[in-house]
Design an enzyme around this catalytic site. Structure first.
Site, short mmCIF file in Angstrom:
data_model
loop_
_atom_site.label_atom_id
_atom_site.label_comp_id
_atom_site.label_asym_id
_atom_site.label_seq_id
_atom_site.Cartn_x
_atom_site.Cartn_y
_atom_site.Cartn_z
N TYR A 91 0.75 -4.10 12.09
CA TYR A 91 0.62 -2.67 11.78
C TYR A 91 1.40 -1.79 12.75
CZ TYR A 91 -2.72 -3.83 8.17
OH TYR A 91 -3.29 -4.33 7.03
N HIS A 111 -4.03 1.22 11.91
CA HIS A 111 -3.80 -0.02 12.65
C HIS A 111 -5.16 -0.63 13.00
CE1 HIS A 111 -2.50 -2.96 15.37
NE2 HIS A 111 -2.21 -2.24 16.43
N HIS A 130 0.83 -1.22 0.00
CA HIS A 130 0.00 0.00 0.00
C HIS A 130 0.86 1.27 0.00
CE1 HIS A 130 -3.88 -2.09 0.88
NE2 HIS A 130 -3.08 -2.96 1.44
N ASN A 145 -10.28 -2.88 2.47
CA ASN A 145 -9.95 -2.93 1.05
C ASN A 145 -11.22 -2.75 0.23
OD1 ASN A 145 -7.20 -3.34 1.24
ND2 ASN A 145 -7.30 -5.56 1.00
FE1 HDE Z 1 -2.57 -4.75 5.41
N1 HDE Z 1 -0.77 -3.97 5.90
N2 HDE Z 1 -1.95 -6.56 6.01
N3 HDE Z 1 -4.35 -5.59 4.82
N4 HDE Z 1 -3.24 -2.97 4.82
C1 HDE Z 1 -0.41 -2.69 5.74
O1 HDE Z 1 0.74 -1.40 7.34
C2 HDE Z 1 -0.86 -6.80 6.75
C3 HDE Z 1 -4.69 -6.89 4.93
C4 HDE Z 1 -4.49 -2.66 4.40
O2 HDE Z 1 -3.29 3.54 3.87
C5 HDE Z 1 0.92 -2.39 6.36
O3 HDE Z 1 1.05 0.79 7.68
C6 HDE Z 1 -0.81 -8.19 7.13
C7 HDE Z 1 -6.09 -7.07 4.74
C8 HDE Z 1 -4.54 -1.27 4.02
O4 HDE Z 1 -1.70 3.40 5.36
C9 HDE Z 1 1.30 -3.71 7.02
C10 HDE Z 1 -1.90 -8.76 6.56
C11 HDE Z 1 -6.58 -5.82 4.50
C12 HDE Z 1 -3.26 -0.78 4.25
C13 HDE Z 1 0.15 -4.59 6.65
C14 HDE Z 1 -2.61 -7.74 5.86
C15 HDE Z 1 -5.47 -4.91 4.55
C16 HDE Z 1 -2.47 -1.86 4.75
C17 HDE Z 1 1.93 -1.78 5.44
C18 HDE Z 1 -2.32 -10.23 6.61
C19 HDE Z 1 -8.03 -5.42 4.20
C20 HDE Z 1 -2.77 0.62 3.99
C21 HDE Z 1 2.03 -0.33 5.85
C22 HDE Z 1 -2.60 -10.67 7.89
C23 HDE Z 1 -8.92 -5.67 5.31
C24 HDE Z 1 -3.11 1.55 5.10
C25 HDE Z 1 1.23 -0.21 7.03
C26 HDE Z 1 -2.66 2.94 4.75
C27 HDE Z 1 -1.13 -1.74 5.13
C28 HDE Z 1 0.09 -5.85 7.07
C29 HDE Z 1 -3.78 -7.99 5.12
C30 HDE Z 1 -5.65 -3.50 4.32
C31 HDE Z 1 2.66 -4.27 6.69
C32 HDE Z 1 0.27 -8.84 7.98
C33 HDE Z 1 -6.88 -8.39 4.82
C34 HDE Z 1 -5.75 -0.51 3.50
O5 HDE Z 1 1.35 -3.58 8.41
#
Ligand code: HDE
Length: 720
Positions: free
Chosen positions: A368, A345, A81, A154
């Site tokens: 997060y 987060h 992202h 998402n």
């Molecule tokens: Fe994320 N995801 N994600 N994700 N995600 C990040 O956090 C993660 C997942 C989502 O505009 C990271 O700050 C794991 C699902 C958005 O700043 C990180 C898993 C959904 C955004 C991270 C998922 C999301 C992130 C990278 C599997 C929809 C951007 C930078 C367990 C419900 C937020 C950050 C923004 C961002 C980890 C799966 C949505 C690495 C470990 C499912 C919208 O922490």
């Protein structure tokens, strides 16, 4: 609220975050250049040198400070992202949700809770294109009077994997391949499909990613989903399961793939520009917050597990109640300070909202916070203005890089007597967060629940719920994505998975990628019905959703000198009235003279714009104007390309002749050529006598609201 006032804070309302940010805003107007220490500087064009042609001196503190700060300007981009666009706004609940949750921001319809939203793509780097095929992030920070609540969702309601421990594998597979860092921002390469072909649990998400949902027309025209099942808990401590949805009031619409690819070159900032411009023009994106609520006792009645993030709850089984509205009405002042530094987060919750044991959610709760520590440089990122709650923060956390708060007093521990026992514990009735007391009892095991093991039923449900054009687009997307996969064995394995979704789908995909499908009679895994499900869910199809608004759409008006002014004005004002934006497009910038002598400013010329940057085009009459356009290849291409992308095309009086000159005459008239004044056929709306008739405008608006007209059987013959 009274408690907050006692702290000398303003009441929490729509503007409270804005006021909060005011403390940190800085305008350069009327100021003198200074160092970071406030020393005024009188020369910044030359460094301090020993003699006119001599070496630069170490003592040039201004040079050193300026250069050092520049050298350190970048922070790591988000690991996923990375590319995003943000907007401020507010959320307002329609009526109290007290029955199901004690969350304060969901109680009082008169309260406007400030929000900051960040939309994003997942795979690409910060500088990648906006219109790639990908899921879109839709993260919302609610600055509530009980602290921040982040709904980090998402635009697709399911995810690739069921357990967070697979996330690093998934992301390594989809990111550019490590040896040559290609391709950028795209899933269409071997490592991604290698991984997917070995991960049947991803098939439901894959169907969404191959669908038009993955190439949204606008951030304001996509749905949002919390994905996981969360819990609502009310004042009495009673819990219910809840799934969160965002429903856009502009409708749910997409680009076509050819258009998305061309936009990536012509305007890689397409989605962020659209968001920015809509807000600047006062066309505020609006989304309704929806919830699907399931009683605890119904946890196990479904054919799927509520804790499995690769499953939806079909809306036909549990309707989405729309409980409030979010309006995005203010662009950020500074991209880095706000959009880049905002830290979301899923663990930022407020009383009344709690987690479930979804193993994907549980893993996110760790990730997060962890990722912000490296990205934002330490544990004090919550003190960055955009991340600060609008309520006060008191705790015994201290020090660390970039600490902003000056904590006074001797105590930073609890219990204490020297600090009067403060900060003290807030009991439940004072808003103290109480975790839902779910009973948990189990062995420590690394295993997957049996209830998570049906990977295909909902992928099939999605496929079966699409309209034929949507299915066709999905198959074409598979042709593109798998066509880019060089390893034949991976393509073959993917066909076996598509076969499990639907044998016919596998046959259609196979036709484009040079490997045989398993065939109609090859065995398909048996699916045991265990609970309630549906075979079709119209809510999954974008085409079957509401198409009653043209707010946020862009319409090109093709004109040259001698255009019909009355027709342009009539159509333009009706479109603006309905919330659309129009631009006059011509060969050159400057102004055009109408046939009756009025002047009009050209907004864009053919060099800087293209039909892909509009949702519809309109060709007004005017003999001279149309005669000029007919001789311009760019104008003809404009019409042809819009037609090929199934966009509404409108023309009045002589303007109809331009459509005749392009290759689209097949649909200008319904059936055999008629003398009817107004014809609306497959999104091509023509008024032969012009005069700006209101019926024309209404038909054209209806055609734009429908967005795309897939039933143009002649489009394949159009050379654009
Ligand atoms: Fe994320 N995801 N994600 N994700 N995600 C990040 O956090 C993660 C997942 C989502 O505009 C990271 O700050 C794991 C699902 C958005 O700043 C990180 C898993 C959904 C955004 C991270 C998922 C999301 C992130 C990278 C599997 C929809 C951007 C930078 C367990 C419900 C937020 C950050 C923004 C961002 C980890 C799966 C949505 C690495 C470990 C499912 C919208 O922490």
């Amino acid at each position: 609220m009274d408690e907050l006032h006692k702290n000398g804070r303003d009441p929490i309302d729509e503007e409270s975050k804005n006021r909060d940010l005011d403390t940190f805003r800085e305008d350069a107007e009327g100021t003198y250049l200074t160092t970071n220490q406030g020393l005024r500087i009188n020369h910044t064009d030359d460094s301090l040198k020993a003699g006119e042609r001599g070496p630069t001196l170490m003592e040039d503190f201004h040079f050193r400070e300026k250069m050092t700060h520049f050298d350190h300007e970048r922070i790591p981009e988000r690991v996923v992202h990375a590319r995003g666009a943000g907007a401020h706004g507010y959320f307002q609940v329609y009526e109290s949700m007290a029955k199901v949750t004690r969350a304060k921001f969901l109680q009082d319809p008169s309260v406007k809770t400030p929000v900051f939203v960040r939309f994003s793509t997942v795979v690409g780097s910060r500088g990648s294109a906006d219109t790639v095929r990908d899921a879109r992030g839709f993260a919302t920070k609610f600055y509530t009077e009980e602290g921040n609540f982040d709904l980090v969702g998402n635009n697709i309601p399911v995810f690739f994997i069921q357990d967070a421990i697979k996330f690093p594998d998934l992301v390594h597979a989809i990111k550019p391949e490590p040896h040559h860092e290609m391709p950028q921002a795209s899933a269409a390469h071997d490592t991604f499909w290698d991984f997917i072909s070995l991960m049947p649990e991803s098939m439901h998400m894959i169907m969404w990613v191959l669908s038009d949902r993955a190439i949204p027309r606008s951030f304001s025209m996509m749905e949002g989903f919390g994905v996981h099942t969360f819990r609502f808990v009310n004042e009495a401590g009673k819990a219910r399961f809840v799934k969160f949805h965002w429903k856009p009031l502009n409708g749910v619409h997409s680009l076509v793939w050819d258009e998305a690819q061309k936009l990536a070159g012509k305007d890689p900032d397409w989605l962020r520009r659209d968001l920015w411009e809509s807000i600047e023009m006062g066309n505020y994106p609006e989304f309704e917050l929806g919830v699907q609520i399931v009683e605890e006792e119904d946890e196990l009645v479904f054919d799927f597990d509520l804790l499995d993030a690769t499953k939806i709850i079909p809306e036909e089984l549990v309707p989405v109640q729309r409980i409030g509205k979010m309006v995005l009405n203010r662009n950020p002042d500074n991209f880095f300070a706000e959009t880049e530094q905002v830290a979301f987060h899923p663990g930022h919750v407020v009383p009344g909202i709690d987690f479930t044991n979804d193993p994907l959610l549980q893993g996110r709760l760790f990730s997060y916070l962890d990722t912000q520590l490296i990205r934002l440089g330490g544990p004090n990122f919550a003190e960055i203005p955009i991340n600060r709650p609008v309520v006060q923060v008191h705790n015994n956390q201290r020090d660390g890089y970039m600490r902003q708060t000056i904590n006074r007093g001797r105590t930073s521990y609890f219990p204490n007597s020297l600090g009067g026992g403060c900060p003290m514990m807030a009991p439940h009735e004072m808003g103290g967060y109480v975790h839902y007391a779910e009973r948990v009892d189990g062995h420590k095991i690394r295993t997957r629940s049996e209830s998570f093991k049906d990977h295909f039923s909902q992928a099939t449900l999605f496929w079966k719920s699409l309209t034929p054009p949507e299915q066709e687009h999905l198959v074409q997307a598979a042709h593109f994505e798998l066509g880019k996969v060089e390893t034949k064995a991976i393509r073959q394995r993917m066909l076996e998975l598509f076969h499990q979704v639907d044998p016919d789908l596998a046959i259609q995909v196979a036709a484009g990628i040079g490997v045989p499908a398993p065939g109609k009679d090859a065995p398909v895994m048996k699916r045991h019905k265990k609970g309630i499900s549906v075979d079709r869910s119209p809510a999954l199809s974008m085409e079957q959703g509401p198409a009653d608004s043209i707010a946020g759409r862009r319409v090109a008006i093709l004109a040259a000198d001698g255009f019909n002014h009355a027709e342009v004005m009539a159509v333009r004002s009706a479109l603006h009235e309905a919330g659309a934006q129009t631009e006059i497009v011509s060969k050159f910038l400057g102004s055009l003279q109408s046939e009756s002598g009025e002047a009009i400013e050209v907004d864009k010329n053919f060099i800087i714009t293209a039909s892909i940057m509009y949702d519809a085009i309109f060709v007004p009459g005017g003999d001279e104007s149309v005669a000029l356009l007919k001789k311009q290849g760019d104008a003809l291409h404009f019409v042809n390309e819009a037609f090929k992308h199934c966009k509404p095309v409108g023309a009045m009086s002589e303007g109809v002749a331009l459509l005749m000159e392009a290759n689209i005459e097949g649909v200008i008239f319904a059936g055999p050529q008629t003398e009817e004044e107004l014809v609306s056929n497959k999104g091509v709306v023509t008024s032969r006598n012009g005069t700006g008739s209101p019926q024309f405008v209404q038909s054209f608006i209806d055609a734009i609201a429908a967005h795309r007209h897939w039933d143009r059987e002649t489009k394949e013959r159009v050379p654009a």
